[in-house]
Design a protein around this motif. Structure first.
Motif, PDB file in Angstrom:
ATOM      1  N   UNK A   1      -8.288   7.098   8.611  1.00 53.94           N
ATOM      2  CA  UNK A   1      -7.527   6.117   7.857  1.00 53.94           C
ATOM      3  C   UNK A   1      -8.379   5.471   6.773  1.00 53.94           C
ATOM      4  N   UNK A   2      -9.651   5.292   7.065  1.00 54.16           N
ATOM      5  CA  UNK A   2     -10.524   4.685   6.066  1.00 54.16           C
ATOM      6  C   UNK A   2     -10.590   5.560   4.812  1.00 54.16           C
ATOM      7  N   UNK A   3     -10.698   6.875   5.007  1.00 54.59           N
ATOM      8  CA  UNK A   3     -10.713   7.784   3.861  1.00 54.59           C
ATOM      9  C   UNK A   3      -9.450   7.659   3.031  1.00 54.59           C
ATOM     10  N   UNK A   4      -8.301   7.597   3.685  1.00 54.16           N
ATOM     11  CA  UNK A   4      -7.044   7.428   2.963  1.00 54.16           C
ATOM     12  C   UNK A   4      -7.041   6.120   2.180  1.00 54.16           C
ATOM     13  N   UNK A  66      -0.617   3.390   2.204  1.00 54.51           N
ATOM     14  CA  UNK A  66       0.212   2.223   1.868  1.00 54.51           C
ATOM     15  C   UNK A  66       1.575   2.273   2.559  1.00 54.51           C
ATOM     16  N   UNK A  67       2.125   3.465   2.697  1.00 54.09           N
ATOM     17  CA  UNK A  67       3.444   3.613   3.312  1.00 54.09           C
ATOM     18  C   UNK A  67       3.405   3.498   4.831  1.00 54.09           C
ATOM     19  N   UNK A  68       2.356   4.024   5.462  1.00 54.08           N
ATOM     20  CA  UNK A  68       2.360   4.178   6.920  1.00 54.08           C
ATOM     21  C   UNK A  68       1.334   3.351   7.698  1.00 54.08           C
ATOM     22  N   UNK A  69       0.206   2.983   7.080  1.00 57.50           N
ATOM     23  CA  UNK A  69      -0.917   2.531   7.886  1.00 57.50           C
ATOM     24  C   UNK A  69      -1.533   1.184   7.516  1.00 57.50           C
TER      25      UNK A  69
END
Length: 90
Positions: A1-4, A66-69
C-alpha cells in the motif's frame, strides 16, 4: 500500500497474502511467480526499460489507493464489518 500511495508500480508475488487484490497485474504493477528469479528479473527489466509504463502504472496505483485504501475508506470498511458482526450476535 505504501508503494501505491507514493505512485510507485508494484512487483508482488501471490503467496496467499492478499497482494493479488492490492496489486492489479498490468494495471498497478506486475505479479511474479513466487521464488522465481527469472520472473522477478523480467518485471524489473520491463520497468527499467520503459519509464513511461513505470509512470502510468504508478499513477494507476495512486488512483487505486485513493479509491480503496485511504485511512477514511479503511475505517469505514472496518465499521461495516463490526456492525455486521454485532448484528449477528444479537
Amino acid at each position: 500500500l505504501e508503494g501505491l500511495s507514493y505512485s510507485r508500480p508494484l512487483i508482488t508475488a501471490d503467496i496467499g497474502s492478499g497482494m493479488s487484490f492490492v496489486n492489479q497485474n498490468g494495471l498497478t504493477g506486475f505479479w511474479v511467480e513466487p521464488e522465481s528469479v527469472d520472473s522477478l528479473r523480467q518485471a524489473l527489466n520491463t520497468l527499467h526499460k520503459d519509464p513511461l509504463l513505470c509512470s502510468q502504472l504508478g499513477a494507476n496505483g495512486r488512483q487505486r489507493f485513493e479509491k480503496e485504501f485511504t485511512n477514511d475508506r479503511m475505517a469505514c470498511r472496518y465499521m461495516d464489518v463490526y456492525r455486521t458482526l454485532s448484528a449477528t450476535q444479537k
